[in-house]
Each structure stands twice: as C-alpha cells, then as structure tokens.
Design a protein around this motif. Sequence first.
Motif, short mmCIF file in Angstrom:
data_model
loop_
_atom_site.label_atom_id
_atom_site.label_comp_id
_atom_site.label_asym_id
_atom_site.label_seq_id
_atom_site.Cartn_x
_atom_site.Cartn_y
_atom_site.Cartn_z
N SER A 185 30.92 47.68 30.88
CA SER A 185 30.39 48.70 31.84
C SER A 185 31.40 49.61 32.21
N PHE A 186 31.23 50.57 32.98
CA PHE A 186 32.21 51.42 33.54
C PHE A 186 32.94 50.67 34.53
N TYR A 187 32.10 50.15 35.39
CA TYR A 187 32.51 49.49 36.31
C TYR A 187 33.69 48.48 35.97
N GLU A 188 33.21 47.59 34.91
CA GLU A 188 34.27 46.75 34.38
C GLU A 188 35.38 47.40 34.13
N VAL A 189 35.48 48.31 33.40
CA VAL A 189 36.64 49.05 32.92
C VAL A 189 37.37 49.41 34.05
N ALA A 190 36.91 50.00 34.97
CA ALA A 190 37.71 50.76 36.25
C ALA A 190 38.27 49.42 37.08
N SER A 191 37.54 48.17 36.93
CA SER A 191 38.13 47.05 37.63
C SER A 191 39.36 46.28 36.90
N ALA A 192 39.01 46.18 35.59
CA ALA A 192 40.19 46.04 34.66
C ALA A 192 41.45 46.60 34.95
N ALA A 193 41.32 48.12 34.95
CA ALA A 193 42.50 48.98 34.92
C ALA A 193 43.27 48.62 36.15
N HIS A 194 42.91 48.14 37.19
CA HIS A 194 43.73 47.71 38.37
C HIS A 194 44.17 46.46 38.50
N GLN A 195 44.10 45.43 37.32
CA GLN A 195 44.36 44.15 37.32
C GLN A 195 45.48 44.02 36.16
N PRO A 196 46.45 44.08 36.52
CA PRO A 196 47.78 43.97 35.54
C PRO A 196 47.62 42.96 34.55
N GLU A 197 47.04 41.85 34.79
CA GLU A 197 46.83 40.76 33.97
C GLU A 197 45.90 40.87 32.76
N LYS A 198 45.04 42.08 33.11
CA LYS A 198 43.91 42.28 32.06
C LYS A 198 44.20 43.40 31.17
N LEU A 199 45.47 43.83 31.27
CA LEU A 199 45.93 45.15 30.48
C LEU A 199 46.84 44.71 29.47
N PRO A 200 47.02 45.54 28.35
CA PRO A 200 48.04 45.47 27.25
C PRO A 200 49.31 45.47 27.76
N GLY A 201 50.37 44.68 27.10
CA GLY A 201 51.56 44.65 27.78
C GLY A 201 52.08 46.37 28.07
N GLY A 202 53.04 46.52 28.95
CA GLY A 202 53.62 47.63 29.02
C GLY A 202 52.71 49.03 29.68
#
Length: 189
Positions: free
Chosen positions: A7-24
């Motif tokens: 969901s858009f909510y999940e994407v927005a939340s993950a975008a602010h959690q460095p551990e869920k983002l690709p390296g760099g």
Amino acid sequence: DRERVMSFYEVASAAHQPEKLPGGMEVGLEFPADFSLPANPFGFAVHIAVVEIDRDNGYMKVIHYAAVHDCGHVINPRLLEGQIHGAIAQGLGQARTEVTAYDVEGQPLNASFMDYGMPIAQTMPEIRLGLTETPSPTNPMGVKGIGELPTVAAPVAVANAVVDALSRSGAPPIDTPVTSEKIWRALHG
C-alpha cells in the motif's frame, strides 16, 4: 512482479526506515529531477457527430457521437476515458448552449449558472470512444496530452454536423453556439 504488492502507506513508512531501503539510498520520499520537453507531444483525434434537427422548432439533438484518440502511452485507461468524456461534455456545452449574454449597457443577463446553459448528464449523447497508442518520442514515458483536445474537437464536430444538415435545406451556415433559435432562423429566414 504483480504478486508483490504494498500500500502507499507501507511504501511511505518504509521510505523512512533505513534498514528497509536498498544500500546507498537516502531516507525519505523526495526525488528531485528536472526534465524539459524537446518538442510538444501532440495528441491526435477524430470526432464525429450525427445530429437530428426538428424543422418546426429548431431543436437539435446529437444522436450519435464517436471519437478516437491517440494519446501516446496510456497509464490509466479509466482516468483517460473520464477526461475525454468530461472534455467532450464541455465541448458540447460550448457548441450547443453556453452563451454569455449582455444587455445594451453591458450588464450580464446570465449572471449565475441558473441562467447559463451548461450540459447535464441527461442531455449528453452516448459516446463511442476508441483509443490508439502511438508513444510520443518527446518524453521517456511516451505520453501525450489528452484533457484539452476534446474541448476543441467536440464543438467543431457538432457545428460541422449542424451546418451540413442546414446546407441540405439551403439554409446558411450559423456560428456556435448552435441554439434552437439560430437553427430555426436559418431554416425559416
């Protein structure tokens, strides 16, 4: 991958959690970019109206309406069709009933929408719509504009149909809006 859904909510939340983002990748949802079109991505269309005119009172009805649009790569077909239908409605209003009238002193005679002939759902013809996709070479997504084109094509299609119908009776051409009064005057002038 259509099986992986967020969901858009999940994407927005993950975008602010460095551990869920690709390296760099930086935290956040801001992705600034600049792009300038090298040329206008023109859309193309054809609109056809078939009208019926009552000789006794000049009433004109659009009995068939068809339009085919090439708007480049279609991203959301439902939204696209809604834009086209809405723009055709605006164009039909301009062609048929939308008149801003003034008295001799320049005061508007239709100062509210109660006195202005906007199209409504009951007065709209059934619209047959066709789409074709020729990607635009002027942008990476291959898209072209769509919202404006039918507002230009619809009044022309209706006006041409009315002028063609009138010419068969020897009546002169008339300008838009093609009101019942103008049609009656042209037929009985």
